[in-house]
Design a protein around this motif. Structure first.
Motif, PDB file in Angstrom:
ATOM      1  N   PRO A 205     109.693  67.471  43.744  1.00 10.69           N
ATOM      2  CA  PRO A 205     108.884  68.126  42.703  1.00 10.69           C
ATOM      3  C   PRO A 205     107.374  67.915  42.854  1.00 10.69           C
ATOM      4  CG  PRO A 205     110.793  67.074  41.724  1.00 10.69           C
ATOM      5  CD  PRO A 205     110.754  66.622  43.142  1.00 10.69           C
ATOM      6  N   VAL A 206     106.949  66.699  43.230  1.00 12.55           N
ATOM      7  CA  VAL A 206     105.517  66.388  43.292  1.00 12.55           C
ATOM      8  C   VAL A 206     105.254  65.428  44.454  1.00 12.55           C
ATOM      9  CG1 VAL A 206     103.484  65.564  42.038  1.00 12.55           C
ATOM     10  CG2 VAL A 206     105.424  66.470  40.765  1.00 12.55           C
ATOM     11  N   VAL A 207     104.178  65.682  45.195  1.00 12.21           N
ATOM     12  CA  VAL A 207     103.702  64.755  46.220  1.00 12.21           C
ATOM     13  C   VAL A 207     102.315  64.260  45.792  1.00 12.21           C
ATOM     14  CG1 VAL A 207     102.961  64.473  48.623  1.00 12.21           C
ATOM     15  CG2 VAL A 207     104.982  65.853  48.091  1.00 12.21           C
ATOM     16  N   PRO A 208     102.116  62.951  45.649  1.00 17.81           N
ATOM     17  CA  PRO A 208     100.786  62.453  45.276  1.00 17.81           C
ATOM     18  C   PRO A 208      99.849  62.392  46.483  1.00 17.81           C
ATOM     19  CG  PRO A 208     102.312  60.619  45.464  1.00 17.81           C
ATOM     20  CD  PRO A 208     103.115  61.859  45.734  1.00 17.81           C
ATOM     21  N   VAL A 209      98.633  62.847  46.269  1.00 21.05           N
ATOM     22  CA  VAL A 209      97.592  62.810  47.304  1.00 21.05           C
ATOM     23  C   VAL A 209      96.364  62.148  46.699  1.00 21.05           C
ATOM     24  CG1 VAL A 209      96.043  64.152  48.778  1.00 21.05           C
ATOM     25  CG2 VAL A 209      98.422  64.885  48.480  1.00 21.05           C
ATOM     26  N   THR A 210      95.873  61.114  47.340  1.00 15.04           N
ATOM     27  CA  THR A 210      94.641  60.495  46.844  1.00 15.04           C
ATOM     28  C   THR A 210      93.533  60.632  47.870  1.00 15.04           C
ATOM     29  OG1 THR A 210      93.659  58.543  45.815  1.00 15.04           O
ATOM     30  CG2 THR A 210      95.066  58.143  47.707  1.00 15.04           C
ATOM     31  N   ALA A 244     104.277  71.033  52.557  1.00 16.03           N
ATOM     32  CA  ALA A 244     105.479  71.121  53.395  1.00 16.03           C
ATOM     33  C   ALA A 244     106.577  70.192  52.900  1.00 16.03           C
ATOM     34  CB  ALA A 244     105.130  70.788  54.847  1.00 16.03           C
ATOM     35  N   ARG A 245     106.231  69.312  51.956  1.00 16.43           N
ATOM     36  CA  ARG A 245     107.181  68.322  51.467  1.00 16.43           C
ATOM     37  C   ARG A 245     107.440  68.409  49.967  1.00 16.43           C
ATOM     38  NH1 ARG A 245     104.670  66.993  55.838  1.00 16.43           N
ATOM     39  NH2 ARG A 245     105.630  65.614  57.401  1.00 16.43           N
ATOM     40  N   GLY A 246     106.570  69.106  49.254  1.00 15.10           N
ATOM     41  CA  GLY A 246     106.723  69.139  47.807  1.00 15.10           C
ATOM     42  C   GLY A 246     106.338  70.471  47.194  1.00 15.10           C
ATOM     43  N   ARG A 247     106.863  70.744  46.000  1.00 12.13           N
ATOM     44  CA  ARG A 247     106.526  71.964  45.265  1.00 12.13           C
ATOM     45  C   ARG A 247     105.098  71.918  44.737  1.00 12.13           C
ATOM     46  NH1 ARG A 247     109.607  76.131  46.527  1.00 12.13           N
ATOM     47  NH2 ARG A 247     111.814  75.538  46.598  1.00 12.13           N
ATOM     48  N   ARG A 248     104.647  70.708  44.433  1.00 10.18           N
ATOM     49  CA  ARG A 248     103.335  70.535  43.823  1.00 10.18           C
ATOM     50  C   ARG A 248     102.653  69.315  44.403  1.00 10.18           C
ATOM     51  NH1 ARG A 248     107.377  70.985  40.641  1.00 10.18           N
ATOM     52  NH2 ARG A 248     107.624  72.818  39.289  1.00 10.18           N
ATOM     53  N   VAL A 249     101.355  69.278  44.190  1.00 13.61           N
ATOM     54  CA  VAL A 249     100.550  68.120  44.586  1.00 13.61           C
ATOM     55  C   VAL A 249      99.866  67.561  43.347  1.00 13.61           C
ATOM     56  CG1 VAL A 249      98.475  67.395  45.826  1.00 13.61           C
ATOM     57  CG2 VAL A 249     100.154  68.868  46.961  1.00 13.61           C
ATOM     58  N   LEU A 250      99.913  66.248  43.195  1.00 11.86           N
ATOM     59  CA  LEU A 250      99.085  65.551  42.206  1.00 11.86           C
ATOM     60  C   LEU A 250      97.908  64.984  42.974  1.00 11.86           C
ATOM     61  CD1 LEU A 250      98.487  64.288  39.422  1.00 11.86           C
ATOM     62  CD2 LEU A 250      99.984  62.380  40.079  1.00 11.86           C
TER      63      LEU A 250
END
Length: 440
Positions: A205-210, A244-250
């Motif tokens: 559902p979500v992949v976190p990106v910092t 490529a790994r998640g529906r969304r990015v945080l």
């Protein structure tokens, strides 16, 4: 004001002084008619070490978290020393230490500090530069706290990473605290369900990106939750990796870098809701979050938020042939109005590559802009913002602190060491390694 003390081009035979501090001193003394955002910038940063806050400069209005690191009192001999004396003491200490120490200087540092750096670059370039000296006993990082943490993550355990002034934090990095990010993650779980469970397409559902401009604790969070770190120069590549790994990015902590990058990739603004940690569900509805592609954290850089479309319009009116380049941490309207947007290294390389005399209006921190103006006198280079307002926290590093930490090393004492605990460091390194593997 179309020209200031710090942007005025020299007459034939003259040179541009790369020192922002000299310019501020001239403003305060009345020798320059330019304007600064705070005359306290002319004082020594030790005047503010005991007070809570980021100090005078671009971030002075930002709220500093309770418990943020503070610097102890700098010995009087360094506070009273002249600029020439400090330079002589720094050179002598570096000569005595030899290859036992490497000094790193960020692009946004004072010229009086950068002149002593063995390497100058952005935060990630400098962290990598530290790796080129595995035998150095100490790495003195002239930057801000999160940068020293990253150097500690990438250096050998026995190497000491030193931040000359512990009060040199980063207001943008502080805008995404680990507690707020973990609370956000829990609320997203309530909306999306198990955040580790891939759907029929294999996407979570979500992949976190910092952004690199974040604490080690945030990098560790990202590493534990299948996410990745990005820089301003590889943000697009990293977002492609995440999609490529998640529906969304945080994406945190800088909303502007996230928005500008995703917009350039074709993500509609309607699919980029903001997450304000002070509001339930970040201030968005469950439906808005369900339809999101990029959830933007409510964070920003106070340096780059100072740049405006009006400043660009004025530069174009006064210099019809001007080439406007801004940093992607600037607001979207500013990036859209500019000719180009890119990282500090992109800006530097673009100017260096210009074969004909060119007028450049630059939207990034004034210390870098002024240094570039001095380095490339064949061009007319000026900062979009006519008000001299350096990064508050970068400006906390002063030659007095650099002389102090180096002379303590000569005496066999390590002061102001930055150490990331193992339980944070291990997952943070995972997130950094993913970034290194995600090549354009």
């Amino acid at each position: 004001m179309s020209a200031t003390f710090l942007t005025l081009q020299p007459r034939p035979g003259d040179e541009i002084d790369p020192s922002v501090d000299h310019g501020i001193q001239a403003i305060v003394s009345g020798a320059s008619t330019a304007e600064t955002c705070n005359t306290d910038l002319a004082a020594g940063p030790w005047d503010f070490d005991a007070r809570p806050g980021y100090g005078p400069g671009s971030s002075m209005g930002d709220v500093i978290p309770t418990g943020a690191p503070r610097q102890g009192e700098l010995p009087a001999e360094y506070r009273a020393a002249s600029e020439d004396e400090l330079h002589a003491r720094i050179r002598a200490a570096k000569a005595a230490l030899g290859e036992r120490v490497v000094v790193l200087g960020h692009f946004y540092q004072r010229e009086e500090v950068v002149t002593h750096a063995d390497y100058v670059g952005d935060s990630f370039q400098l962290a990598n530069a530290a790796l080129e000296h595995p035998d150095a006993e100490a790495i003195v990082f002239c930057g801000v706290h999160f940068m020293a943490e990253t150097a500690d993550l990438l250096s050998r355990p026995e190497q000491a990473v030193i931040l000359p002034n512990l009060a040199a934090g980063c207001s943008m990095a502080d805008m995404a605290s680990i507690d707020d990010v973990e609370e956000c993650w829990e609320q997203l779980e309530d909306i999306y369900g198990d955040l580790t469970a891939p759907d029929a397409d294999g996407l979570v559902p979500v992949v976190p990106v910092t952004y690199m401009n974040s604490s080690a604790a945030i990098k560790g969070f990202v590493g534990r939750h299948g996410g990745i770190v990005c820089t301003s120069s590889n943000a697009r590549t990293v977002l492609e990796w995440a999609f490529a790994r998640g529906r969304r990015v945080l994406f945190f902590p800088d909303q502007h870098l996230g928005r500008n990058t995703a917009k350039a990739m074709g993500v509609p603004l309607a699919q980029m809701p903001m997450w304000n940690p002070r509001k339930p569900l970040g201030g968005s509805s469950a439906d808005e979050l369900d339809g999101a592609r990029v959830i933007l954290w409510h964070g920003f850089c106070s340096v780059h938020r100072r740049f405006t479309v009006d400043q660009i319009d004025k530069a174009r009116a006064e210099h019809p042939d001007v080439r406007v380049i801004v940093h992607p941490e600037c607001p979207m309207a500013v990036v859209d109005a500019a000719d180009e947007a890119g990282s500090t290294d992109y800006i530097r390389k673009a100017i260096a590559a210009a074969s004909e005399p060119t007028t450049f209006a630059i939207g990034t921190e004034i210390n870098l802009v002024q240094r570039l103006a001095a380095q490339f006198p064949q061009h007319k280079i000026f900062c979009l913002d006519p008000v001299v307002c350096p990064c508050s926290t970068m400006y906390r590093i002063h030659p007095g602190y650099l002389a102090w930490v180096l002379e303590r090393l000569v005496a066999g004492e390590v002061v102001n060491r930055i150490t990331v605990p193992a339980d944070v460091a291990d997952p943070a390194r995972v997130a950094l390694e993913r970034m290194l593997a995600a090549k354009p």
